[in-house]
Write a protein that holds these residues in place. Structure first.
Motif, short mmCIF file in Angstrom:
data_model
loop_
_atom_site.label_atom_id
_atom_site.label_comp_id
_atom_site.label_asym_id
_atom_site.label_seq_id
_atom_site.Cartn_x
_atom_site.Cartn_y
_atom_site.Cartn_z
N LEU A 152 4.26 5.02 -12.08
CA LEU A 152 3.35 5.83 -11.26
C LEU A 152 1.90 5.40 -11.48
CD1 LEU A 152 2.87 8.35 -9.44
CD2 LEU A 152 2.66 9.70 -11.53
N THR A 153 1.55 5.24 -12.73
CA THR A 153 0.17 4.81 -13.05
C THR A 153 -0.13 3.45 -12.44
OG1 THR A 153 0.60 5.88 -15.15
CG2 THR A 153 -1.45 4.68 -14.96
N GLN A 154 0.82 2.55 -12.55
CA GLN A 154 0.60 1.19 -12.01
C GLN A 154 0.41 1.24 -10.50
OE1 GLN A 154 4.08 -0.81 -13.52
NE2 GLN A 154 2.90 -1.88 -15.10
N LEU A 155 1.18 2.07 -9.84
CA LEU A 155 1.09 2.12 -8.37
C LEU A 155 -0.27 2.66 -7.91
CD1 LEU A 155 4.70 3.31 -7.53
CD2 LEU A 155 3.63 1.18 -6.77
N MET A 156 -0.90 3.44 -8.75
CA MET A 156 -2.21 3.96 -8.35
C MET A 156 -3.36 3.03 -8.73
SD MET A 156 -1.96 8.09 -8.70
CE MET A 156 -1.47 8.17 -10.38
N GLN A 157 -3.07 2.06 -9.55
CA GLN A 157 -4.10 1.10 -9.97
C GLN A 157 -4.23 -0.02 -8.93
OE1 GLN A 157 -6.16 1.08 -12.55
NE2 GLN A 157 -5.45 3.05 -13.34
N PRO A 158 -5.29 -0.82 -9.03
CA PRO A 158 -5.46 -1.92 -8.06
C PRO A 158 -4.25 -2.85 -7.98
CG PRO A 158 -7.44 -1.64 -9.35
CD PRO A 158 -6.44 -0.72 -9.94
N GLN A 159 -3.64 -3.10 -9.15
CA GLN A 159 -2.52 -4.03 -9.13
C GLN A 159 -1.25 -3.41 -8.57
OE1 GLN A 159 -4.17 -2.86 -11.77
NE2 GLN A 159 -2.97 -2.90 -13.67
N GLY A 160 -1.30 -2.12 -8.26
CA GLY A 160 -0.12 -1.40 -7.76
C GLY A 160 0.44 -1.99 -6.48
N VAL A 161 -0.44 -2.48 -5.61
CA VAL A 161 0.02 -3.06 -4.33
C VAL A 161 0.98 -4.21 -4.58
CG1 VAL A 161 -0.73 -4.18 -2.21
CG2 VAL A 161 -2.13 -2.40 -3.23
N ALA A 162 0.63 -5.01 -5.57
CA ALA A 162 1.47 -6.17 -5.86
C ALA A 162 2.74 -5.77 -6.61
CB ALA A 162 0.67 -7.18 -6.70
N LEU A 163 2.68 -4.67 -7.33
CA LEU A 163 3.81 -4.29 -8.18
C LEU A 163 4.83 -3.39 -7.48
CD1 LEU A 163 1.90 -3.63 -11.52
CD2 LEU A 163 3.37 -5.56 -11.00
N LYS A 164 4.50 -2.92 -6.27
CA LYS A 164 5.33 -1.92 -5.61
C LYS A 164 6.79 -2.38 -5.46
CE LYS A 164 4.89 -1.11 -1.23
NZ LYS A 164 4.19 -0.80 0.01
N GLN A 165 6.98 -3.57 -4.95
CA GLN A 165 8.34 -4.06 -4.74
C GLN A 165 9.08 -4.26 -6.06
OE1 GLN A 165 9.81 -3.98 -1.91
NE2 GLN A 165 7.92 -3.46 -0.83
N LYS A 166 8.31 -4.75 -7.03
CA LYS A 166 8.92 -4.98 -8.36
C LYS A 166 9.35 -3.65 -8.97
CE LYS A 166 9.20 -6.00 -12.85
NZ LYS A 166 9.29 -5.04 -13.96
N ILE A 167 8.54 -2.60 -8.79
CA ILE A 167 8.88 -1.29 -9.36
C ILE A 167 10.11 -0.72 -8.66
CG2 ILE A 167 8.07 1.11 -9.47
CD1 ILE A 167 5.26 -0.10 -10.08
N ARG A 168 10.22 -0.93 -7.39
CA ARG A 168 11.40 -0.44 -6.67
C ARG A 168 12.66 -1.19 -7.15
NH1 ARG A 168 11.41 0.13 -0.46
NH2 ARG A 168 13.00 1.62 -1.10
#
Lengths: 789, 220
Positions: A152-168
């Motif tokens: 959740l924290t990562q998705l709200m950070q700037p790098q969250g855009v890039a990490l979204k697919q990886k988190i899913r």
């Protein structure tokens, strides 16, 4: 021995024909030399048999960085990292691609990211039993909650855009277990990746790696390679330097230093031989004696070229020097014929006995080298034997026709009637014997201290700058080139991979730092299948509970129920097994090339590990049960080579000494004469070994040949002197031995002036041995037994 | 697609953030002003910027969340290379950067971790992007994006990724400036697949003195 007298009588009126034969031989040899395929490398000096050393040496050539060109760029403190990386790319692009193939300054930014993103898809195939236990710990309610918070924290950070697919795809960060295996693929201990480049820990060094078609042992190719590098390096900006570290640099440095040495030695030897000529011979007819080694060289070359398709340059070069000893036969014939006024046939008959036995002992001594593990030594043995045989035949058949008659001048007559100096000065005899005994005793006390060194590197020339470059490389990047290697051979890729896994289990249990192996990241198909089954079994028991947990806790943080569908899709639909092609697609091609070799016999996998003696012994035992596995320790290789040299050395010395001893017994038959005849050789060897120990020098590969030479020459001196004391004819042996010994010293001993360690080593050993053997023959033997008149 | 997409995502997102923060004190741009003129004025204004302080509100409409994710935060920049990006709600988290080194924190896990942009590629990209925008390096940005002037009253820019990989990930960015063009008031990022992020910047202070504490991570 009457044969020589008969031949002399037959050819005496036809000596013109003989004159035609010799130039003909020279021309034939010259033509052969022009067409000869010469190998200009050191491979001839390395074992080629089936011994462990030979095998280890071949395997060491396959080590990841033994085959690579390594360019280390170093930046001063005023240069930024960005400038260093830009200069690295410029240098990489400036290197000619035909010589620097696939030059690489790093894996590139894209390649690294692709690997990080896609490797996780093979997770089910990469996890071993230990990994499944770790995975289990990531599935507890606390662990799941923790990972979702992080997501959740990562998705709200700037790098969250890039990490979204990886988190899913991987909300519980299980892929980390696969990514951790990448650390076992890094062959450069202290490397870090920055902007897709190799960068050292202190960020002051960058690296370019390349392959080359130039063989490490090719000195001409090495020169071309280094010139191209020097040209490319010129465009580097101020504050950045670049050094090439590879075997080619050593090859060229050695070739250059040998050329310089040879020029200097030829001048020194030439002056020495001229001085000997002026002092002892002073006749134009003596020139025929000096031509003898030339013709024996011609014959030797013809024989070796006829026996081998490729001849080692070292054989020809070293052999040419070696055949300098054949002058001895000529000198004995020359001095006898010039001294003795009796019938020439009779004198020839008398001198032929010691000359033939002298030649036989040298032939036998060199013949033992035919059994050597080193192809160079075998070629050298054949070369020397052919040359000696030719020399002795020419000395007895040809030479007597061209060296004129006895000079019965007043000086000779006066000398002939003069009593021996020992008869005139008895104290001198005692003094000589005392000094000799003292030297021998001193030498004997030193001999036990002599050690044998199998380190090949110490035999090659290494300048300060080359040494410094190696040190800089090691300091910046860690020990890239000095690690032990494990080679795993398999008839096919799968059998090699399975054995590699067995090796990995042994290595993993040792918990060694800096291990490099393909096993964690590239399991065999069979293992992949087994892991797949375990993965499915693992999740069949846990899927429902973990899914419920992930959904409940996910909803707590705002995730939808379908947020992690990609994760469950991967869990329930694991990938097919993967192979080489898939790993290459991930960008692992270069690393695979380092650790996986495809050969005619099958596949070979390489693992790297710390090179520690106690570890090597332990691992050797543990790995013995796995077929197709060879452990090669660079440190142990030196020790093994040393042991092999020692074994070879003992074998050759004993064989040569034994054979020579038998010949001497056959010649003299009386124990006293036999002991006298071997006195120079025993003294020469003792002083040589003792002197080396006293000077703190180790015995090396080249000293084996030098020792054989001392045996061959030393026993010749003994035979001549004992024959001289026994025969009525005055063969002027003392003078012949003195001149031949001095000739050997100026030819061989001059090598002590060489800067190349191998040449210097030969020079020193011969200098020690001959300088003891000659005085023993000339001074000690007459002191022990006077000439029979 | 992965690596490129990651970078592209970051670039776009950073674009949103920084555009919202850097000062725009250029003179009024007339209808006839070309994009190049606008850029020159923006760069000229940025040259006078020594520091930036701003609050922001972030709204994320992501398919994987049942509701819009709303968060509030702060952004700070000081020449030459110091940054602070911080979410205050719902989860206190963020990072500071001082030159090549930085720290990031997460109040949920109560963790603070150091990083170096040299060894952390993702944070390296974040830092490069943030600094490029804070310094208004239009040459670099134009290499990465095709920029269109959508409107001039107030100014609205549309940024379209040039890189194919990036274009497969982010559809477009829209930047809305304040009526007096002194600062960005809104940034919208439209992702492929329908996800959308909106950032609204408020209380922008230019060249306000910033303490060293601003660029230090909180302690847990």
């Amino acid at each position: 021995m009457k044969l020589f007298a008969s031949c002399y009588r037959f050819f005496a009126p036809r000596r013109g024909w003989l004159l035609l034969v010799l130039p003909g031989l020279g021309l034939l040899s010259g033509w052969q030399l022009v067409n000869l395929q010469m190998e200009e490398n050191i491979s001839a000096l390395l074992p080629d048999g089936h011994s462990q050393v030979a095998r280890d040496f071949q395997l060491l050539q396959q080590a990841p960085f033994a085959r690579k060109l390594v360019i280390n760029l170093r930046a001063e403190k005023t240069v930024s990292t960005a400038q260093l990386l830009a200069a690295t790319d410029r240098l990489r692009d400036a290197l000619p691609p035909d010589l620097f193939v696939d030059a690489l300054s790093g894996p590139g930014e894209q390649a690294g990211a692709r690997l990080l993103n896609q490797l996780g898809s093979y997770l089910p195939l990469l996890l071993d039993t230990d990994d499944l236990a770790k995975l289990e710990k990531k599935l507890t309610p606390q662990a799941v909650d923790h990972q979702l918070q992080i997501a959740l924290t990562q998705l709200m950070q700037p790098q969250g855009v890039a990490l979204k697919q990886k988190i899913r795809r991987d909300p519980l960060n299980l892929e980390l277990l696969a990514l951790q295996k990448l650390r076992y693929l890094n062959p450069v201990p202290d490397v870090r990746l920055e902007q897709g480049h190799f960068l050292s820990r202190d960020r002051r060094n960058s690296l370019i790696l390349a392959d080359t078609p130039i063989a490490i042992t090719d000195s001409q190719g090495s020169k071309q390679l280094l010139e191209a590098f020097a040209q490319a390096r010129q465009q580097l900006p101020r504050g950045i330097t670049a050094e090439l570290v590879s075997g080619h640099v050593y090859t060229l440095a050695n070739a250059t230093i040998i050329q310089q040495d040879i020029s200097r030695l030829l001048i020194a030897s030439g002056i020495g031989i001229l001085l000997l000529f002026v002092v002892f011979l002073r006749s134009w007819r003596a020139l025929f004696v000096y031509l003898l080694p030339l013709f024996s060289f011609a014959v030797a070359l013809l024989v070796v070229a006829g026996s081998y398709t490729r001849v080692s340059g070292i054989t020809v070069g070293f052999g040419a020097v070696l055949l300098g000893i054949t002058i001895d036969f000529g000198l004995h014939v020359y001095f006898t014929l010039r001294k003795e006024a009796a019938s020439r046939e009779l004198i020839l008959q008398a001198v032929s006995r010691p000359v033939i036995f002298g030649a036989l002992t040298s032939l036998v001594a060199f013949a033992v080298l035919l059994g050597s593990e080193l192809p160079g030594q075998r070629q050298l043995a054949l070369f020397a034997m052919a040359g000696i045989l030719a020399a002795v035949l020419m000395a007895l058949f040809f030479l007597p026709h061209f060296i004129g008659h006895c000079e019965l001048n007043s000086q000779n007559i006066r000398r002939g009637f003069k009593r021996h100096i020992y008869d005139r000065m008895p104290l001198l005899r005692k003094a000589v014997l005392f000094v000799w005994l003292l030297v021998v005793v001193l030498a004997v006390t030193q001999v036990p201290r002599l050690s044998i060194n199998g380190n090949l590197r110490q035999l090659s020339y290494q300048s300060e700058s080359l040494h410094q470059n190696e040190m800089d490389l090691s300091q910046a990047w860690g020990n890239m080139r000095g690690r032990a290697l494990i080679f795993v051979q398999g008839e096919n890729l799968q059998s090699a991979l399975q054995r590699n896994e067995q090796v990995w289990r042994v290595l993993k249990a040792e918990k060694l730092p800096g291990l490099v192996s393909l096993a964690p990241l590239f399991p065999a198909q069979k293992t992949q299948q087994q892991r797949l089954e375990k993965w499915q079994k693992f999740w069949s028991q846990r899927q429902e509970s973990v899914k419920s947990l992930l959904t409940t806790r996910g909803q707590h943080y705002g995730f939808t129920t379908g947020a992690f569908d990609p994760f469950w899709k991967q869990v329930t639909n694991p990938p097919e097994t993967f192979g080489l092609a898939e790993l290459k697609q991930l960008g692992l091609g270069d690393l695979l090339d380092n650790l996986l070799l495809v050969e005619k016999e099958g596949y070979q996998l390489i693992s790297l590990l710390p090179d520690r003696p106690e570890l090597m012994a332990d691992l050797q035992r543990k790995l013995a049960e796995i077929p197709g596995v060879v452990l090669v320790s660079q440190a142990r290789f030196g020790q093994q080579l040393g042991a092999e040299i020692e074994a070879d050395f003992k074998r050759f010395i004993l064989l040569a000494a034994g054979a020579v001893f038998l010949l001497v017994i056959l010649l003299f038959r009386r124990p006293a004469s036999v002991l006298l005849a071997i006195l120079p050789v025993v003294t020469g060897l003792l002083v040589m070994f003792g002197g080396m120990a006293w000077l703190g020098l180790d015995l090396n590969l080249f000293n084996v040949v030098a020792s054989i030479l001392i045996i061959g020459l030393g026993v010749d001196y003994g035979i001549f002197m004992v024959c001289h004391t026994q025969q009525q004819e005055d063969m002027d042996s003392s003078r012949a031995i003195l001149v031949s010994g001095l000739t050997t010293l100026v030819g061989f001993g001059a090598l002590v002036l060489a800067r190349h360690p191998a040449l210097h080593s030969i020079g020193l050993t011969v200098l020690l041995g001959i300088s003891a053997a000659v005085p023993t023959a000339v001074l000690v033997i007459p002191a022990l037994v006077p000439k029979r008149l | 697609m992965g690596s490129v997409m990651k970078k592209i995502g970051l670039i776009g997102y950073l674009l949103l953030i920084v555009l919202g923060c850097f000062p725009l004190r250029a003179k009024a741009v007339s209808q006839t002003d070309s994009l190049a003129d606008v850029f020159v004025r923006l760069q000229s204004a940025a040259a006078k910027t020594r520091s930036i302080a701003s609050d922001f509100v972030q709204e994320k409409q992501l398919a994987i969340f049942s509701e819009t994710l709303k968060s509030k935060g702060r952004f700070f920049y000081r020449q030459p290379d110091q940054l602070r990006w911080e979410l205050l709600t719902p989860v206190a988290s963020g990072f500071v950067l001082n030159g090549q080194q930085g720290q990031r924190w997460n109040s949920l896990s109560r963790e603070t971790r150091s990083f170096a942009i040299a060894t952390d590629p993702m944070m390296g990209i974040v830092a490069r992007q943030l600094l490029a925008w804070a310094r208004v390096d239009m040459t670099w940005l134009q290499k990465r994006y095709r920029i269109e002037l959508l409107d001039t009253q107030p100014i609205r820019l549309k940024l379209l990724p040039r890189d194919q990989g990036e274009a497969g990930f982010i559809e477009q960015l829209q930047i809305l400036f304040a009526a007096d063009r002194s600062h960005v008031v809104e940034v919208e990022m439209f992702e492929k697949g329908g996800d959308k992020t909106r950032l609204r910047f408020t209380n922008v202070r230019i060249n306000q003195p910033l303490t060293e504490e601003t660029f230090k991570a909180p302690e847990f």
